[in-house]
Design a protein around this motif. Structure first.
Motif, PDB file in Angstrom:
ATOM      1  N   SER A 187      23.714  43.096  25.079  1.00  0.00           N
ATOM      2  CA  SER A 187      23.946  43.440  23.677  1.00  0.00           C
ATOM      3  C   SER A 187      22.697  43.908  22.939  1.00  0.00           C
ATOM      4  CB  SER A 187      24.537  42.231  22.937  1.00  0.00           C
ATOM      5  OG  SER A 187      23.712  41.093  23.128  1.00  0.00           O
TER       6      SER A 187
ATOM      7  N   ARG B 102       6.489  42.854  20.247  1.00  0.00           N
ATOM      8  CA  ARG B 102       5.560  42.334  21.264  1.00  0.00           C
ATOM      9  C   ARG B 102       4.120  42.716  20.937  1.00  0.00           C
ATOM     10  NH1 ARG B 102       7.593  39.764  25.338  1.00  0.00           N
ATOM     11  NH2 ARG B 102       9.655  40.233  26.205  1.00  0.00           N
TER      12      ARG B 102
ATOM     13  N   ALA C 141       9.087  51.486  32.586  1.00  0.00           N
ATOM     14  CA  ALA C 141       9.828  52.721  32.863  1.00  0.00           C
ATOM     15  C   ALA C 141       8.880  53.906  32.713  1.00  0.00           C
ATOM     16  CB  ALA C 141      10.997  52.854  31.885  1.00  0.00           C
TER      17      ALA C 141
ATOM     18  N   SER D  71      26.146  36.743  24.504  1.00  0.00           N
ATOM     19  CA  SER D  71      26.749  35.602  23.817  1.00  0.00           C
ATOM     20  C   SER D  71      28.153  35.998  23.331  1.00  0.00           C
ATOM     21  CB  SER D  71      25.867  35.150  22.660  1.00  0.00           C
ATOM     22  OG  SER D  71      25.748  36.189  21.722  1.00  0.00           O
TER      23      SER D  71
ATOM     24  N   SER E  55      11.790  45.963  20.244  1.00  0.00           N
ATOM     25  CA  SER E  55      11.210  44.742  20.799  1.00  0.00           C
ATOM     26  C   SER E  55       9.753  44.986  21.226  1.00  0.00           C
ATOM     27  CB  SER E  55      12.046  44.239  21.979  1.00  0.00           C
ATOM     28  OG  SER E  55      12.226  45.260  22.932  1.00  0.00           O
TER      29      SER E  55
ATOM     30  N   TYR F  65      27.019  33.886  28.325  1.00  0.00           N
ATOM     31  CA  TYR F  65      25.996  33.105  29.049  1.00  0.00           C
ATOM     32  C   TYR F  65      25.854  31.694  28.502  1.00  0.00           C
ATOM     33  CZ  TYR F  65      22.595  34.172  25.273  1.00  0.00           C
ATOM     34  OH  TYR F  65      21.964  34.282  24.070  1.00  0.00           O
TER      35      TYR F  65
ATOM     36  N   LYS G 164      19.115  40.765  18.132  1.00  0.00           N
ATOM     37  CA  LYS G 164      19.711  41.919  17.460  1.00  0.00           C
ATOM     38  C   LYS G 164      20.798  42.515  18.351  1.00  0.00           C
ATOM     39  CE  LYS G 164      15.824  44.879  18.804  1.00  0.00           C
ATOM     40  NZ  LYS G 164      16.398  45.716  19.840  1.00  0.00           N
TER      41      LYS G 164
END
Ligand SMILES: NC(=O)c1ccc[n+]([C@@H]2O[C@H](COP(=O)([O-])OP(=O)(O)OC[C@H]3O[C@@H](n4cnc5c(N)ncnc54)[C@H](OP(=O)(O)O)[C@@H]3O)[C@@H](O)[C@H]2O)c1
Length: 333
Positions: free
Chosen positions: A163, A45, A270, A186, A41, A204, A314
């Protein structure tokens, strides 16, 4: 050697293969021939400059005004050591390794030099190259957030966005720490999240986890939909909210909420600690953390991999196989 470069911000079409000079290891470096990398991800971005609210201008200063200053994306790899510098004692040619480079990126290449004291470790024997390449992004992120939160055995934890790459790592590492895990995802991913160690799963799309009648010692938000105001009523006294995905207002307000509420809000990037590689190797070796690989793409299809990551749905990680190995039915182009 081939590298995938990204010289301007935009859709997957901005990614191009370029021939690059083969790197030569310095005295303290190893040269790794990659067998796998990932598209995370963070790669999406940076390629699109899609940042959480409030970070747009800062991101341009950090990553580059008109295109990424570091044009080779990718922060994870696995492969084989093919050469070592004169002072290298930790690795030898032939060793299978994995590594993560964090904000330095540069892993969408066929060969890469790394210092022997970078975040690099021997590949856990039971893991494929694709799984090993995916150890760092989610794994190191959650090792760091759990270290800062002081997660303890017996605590109740909820993982929102259970997930994805970070969420699947959070569920497994929390379970290994002895925590009792509830995952939010989901419906399609409920079985996956249970199989990773969640005692309960909340869909959710059907139910709001804040209205399920439970409280938690720790809440992890990887989806950006669980801000402090929403979580505070279901966070136990002394509880910790870990905002893995936080916008600028949430990051700025974190110390204020921590001071006022008796609950702690932990947010921000992090820490990139090299010792996390060895920790993750050990956890993978005992089966406590095995990265979930959703799809594997051949190197030539890295644009398609980026397009899938951009969907935001994903399951775990997206691996890229570097070595030509055509003819396998589960590849996606
Ligand atoms: N702070 C740091 O140092 C740090 C480090 C790494 C990553 N991050 C950030 O953390 C975020 C997550 O990264 P990732 O790689 O895990 O992303 P990812 O693999 O794309 O996963 C995102 C997950 O969020 C779930 N999701 C989407 N909408 C949701 C909702 N409304 N409620 C609950 N879950 C929802 C999706 O599940 P479904 O498919 O089931 O909808 C998906 O699995 C990214 O934004 C990334 O930038 C921050």
């Amino acid at each position: 050697m081939r590298a995938v470069v990204c010289t301007r911000y935009g859709g997957p079409e901005v990614l191009e293969f370029r021939e690059q000079v083969m790197p030569t290891p310095g005295p303290d470096e190893v040269l790794v021939r990659l067998r796998a990398t990932t598209v995370t991800s963070a790669d999406w971005r940076i390629r699109t400059l899609s940042m959480p609210r409030g970070f747009g201008a800062i991101a341009r200063l950090v990553f580059g005004l008109h295109g990424p200053r570091q044009p080779i994306l990718g922060s994870e790899l696995s492969g084989d050591v093919v050469a070592v510098g004169a002072k290298v004692s930790r690795f030898k040619p032939g060793d299978a390794v994995f590594a993560f480079t964090g904000a330095r990126l540069g892993c969408h290449v066929e060969y890469r030099c790394l210092a022997q004291d970078d975040a690099i470790a021997l590949k856990p024997p039971g893991l494929s190259y694709e799984q090993a390449a995916a150890l760092g992004f989610g794994g190191a992120t959650m090792l760091d957030f759990f270290r800062r939160a002081g997660l303890k055995a017996g605590e109740k934890i909820l993982v929102n966005g259970a997930s994805g790459a970070v969420g699947t790592a959070a569920v497994q590492l929390a379970k290994h720490a002895g925590a009792r895990v509830t995952g939010v995802c989901s419906r399609a991913n409920a079985d996956l999240v249970k199989s990773l160690g969640a005692e309960q799963v909340i869909d959710y799309t059907a139910r709001d986890f804040t209205e399920a009648g439970a409280t938690y010692d720790v809440i992890v938000d990887t989806a950006g939909t669980a801000p402090f105001a929403r979580c505070a009523p279901v966070l136990a006294a002394g509880g910790r909210l870990l905002l893995v995905l936080a916008d600028l207002p949430a990051l700025a307000a974190a110390p204020w909420h921590s001071l006022r509420s008796g609950q702690r809000v932990i947010a921000g990037p992090a820490a990139e600690r090299t010792d996390y590689a060895e920790q993750l190797r050990g956890l993978a070796a005992i089966g406590a953390f095995v990265p979930v690989v959703d799809r594997t793409y051949p190197f030539d299809a890295i644009r398609a991999a980026h397009a899938w990551v951009a969907q935001g749905h994903k399951r775990g990680n997206i691996a890229i196989r570097i070595e030509p190995d055509e003819g396998h039915g589960n590849e996606v182009r």
